[in-house]
Design an enzyme around this catalytic site. Structure first.
Site, PDB file in Angstrom:
ATOM      1  N   HIS A   1      72.184  34.755  38.176  1.00 26.72           N
ATOM      2  CA  HIS A   1      70.770  34.811  37.781  1.00 26.72           C
ATOM      3  C   HIS A   1      70.033  33.554  38.199  1.00 26.72           C
ATOM      4  CE1 HIS A   1      71.361  32.006  34.410  1.00 26.72           C
ATOM      5  NE2 HIS A   1      72.482  32.675  34.131  1.00 26.72           N
TER       6      HIS A   1
ATOM      7  N   CYS B   1      77.870  31.783  33.566  1.00 29.57           N
ATOM      8  CA  CYS B   1      77.165  32.477  34.642  1.00 29.57           C
ATOM      9  C   CYS B   1      77.016  31.580  35.875  1.00 29.57           C
ATOM     10  CB  CYS B   1      75.785  32.921  34.186  1.00 29.57           C
ATOM     11  SG  CYS B   1      75.836  34.202  32.907  1.00 29.57           S
TER      12      CYS B   1
END
Length: 196
Positions: free
Chosen positions: A156, A172
């Site tokens: 992301h 992440c």
């Protein structure tokens, strides 16, 4: 190169000579890397740690495209299915080995304007964090997210550009918003992902 009366090199001549020498050596390596023009000045200081890679040691094919995330060099590589497009981006990676998941997965969902909620383990480590943040400038997932088949793992964007190039995430892989927007347009559901 000029030398001062005390026998020291002048700063100006040192910088000029060093820049000319380093520029001549670095040019071939820089020519291999695609740097997005809108953040060119941000990326340059990290560029020496990046190198372009061939997809073949990591994937048997590039069906649906392929994403390789190298957590050691903090770089994401993308190859399109027909291999006509290759992208290389700096990333943020997990803060510790315990938070890092390695192996093969795939993109299962794409979200523009993602919302964010901390995972149960993140909430245990940081109980003061909010339970939910909707899309927008305060969202830690930035402008776009690629959801992976592993629960809670995403590629992301980030609003905090200081995180890129560092071990700074809770699991992440983070990209500059400008880069995730491009990758979002290229990747599809089923794009192969390998974290090493």
């Amino acid at each position: 190169m000029s030398i001062s009366k005390k026998g020291n090199f002048s700063r100006r001549s040192f910088i000029g000579t060093t820049a000319a020498f380093a520029g001549g050596l670095a040019t071939p390596a820089l020519a291999q890397i695609q740097v997005e023009p809108e953040i060119d000045s941000v990326v340059k200081h990290n560029i020496s740690s990046f190198r372009s890679l061939d997809w073949r040691p990591y994937f048997s094919n590039t069906r649906n495209g392929a994403i390789l995330v190298d957590t050691k060099s903090r770089a994401l590589h993308y190859w399109s299915e027909d291999r006509s497009i290759y992208k290389l981006y700096p990333t943020s990676v997990p803060m510790s080995d315990e938070l890092t998941r390695l192996g093969r997965t795939s993109v299962i969902r794409k979200v523009e304007g993602p919302s964010w909620a901390p995972t149960p383990s993140m909430k245990r480590r940081n109980p003061e964090w909010p339970d939910f943040i909707g899309p927008g400038p305060d969202n830690p997932m930035g402008t776009h997210a690629l959801y992976l088949s592993w629960t809670y793992y995403r590629i992301h964007g980030t609003q905090d550009t200081r995180k890129i190039g560092r071990r700074s995430s809770n699991g992440c892989i983070g990209l500059y918003n400008e880069h995730i927007a491009v990758l979002f347009g290229l990747a599809k559901n089923g794009t192969q992902v390998l974290l090493i």
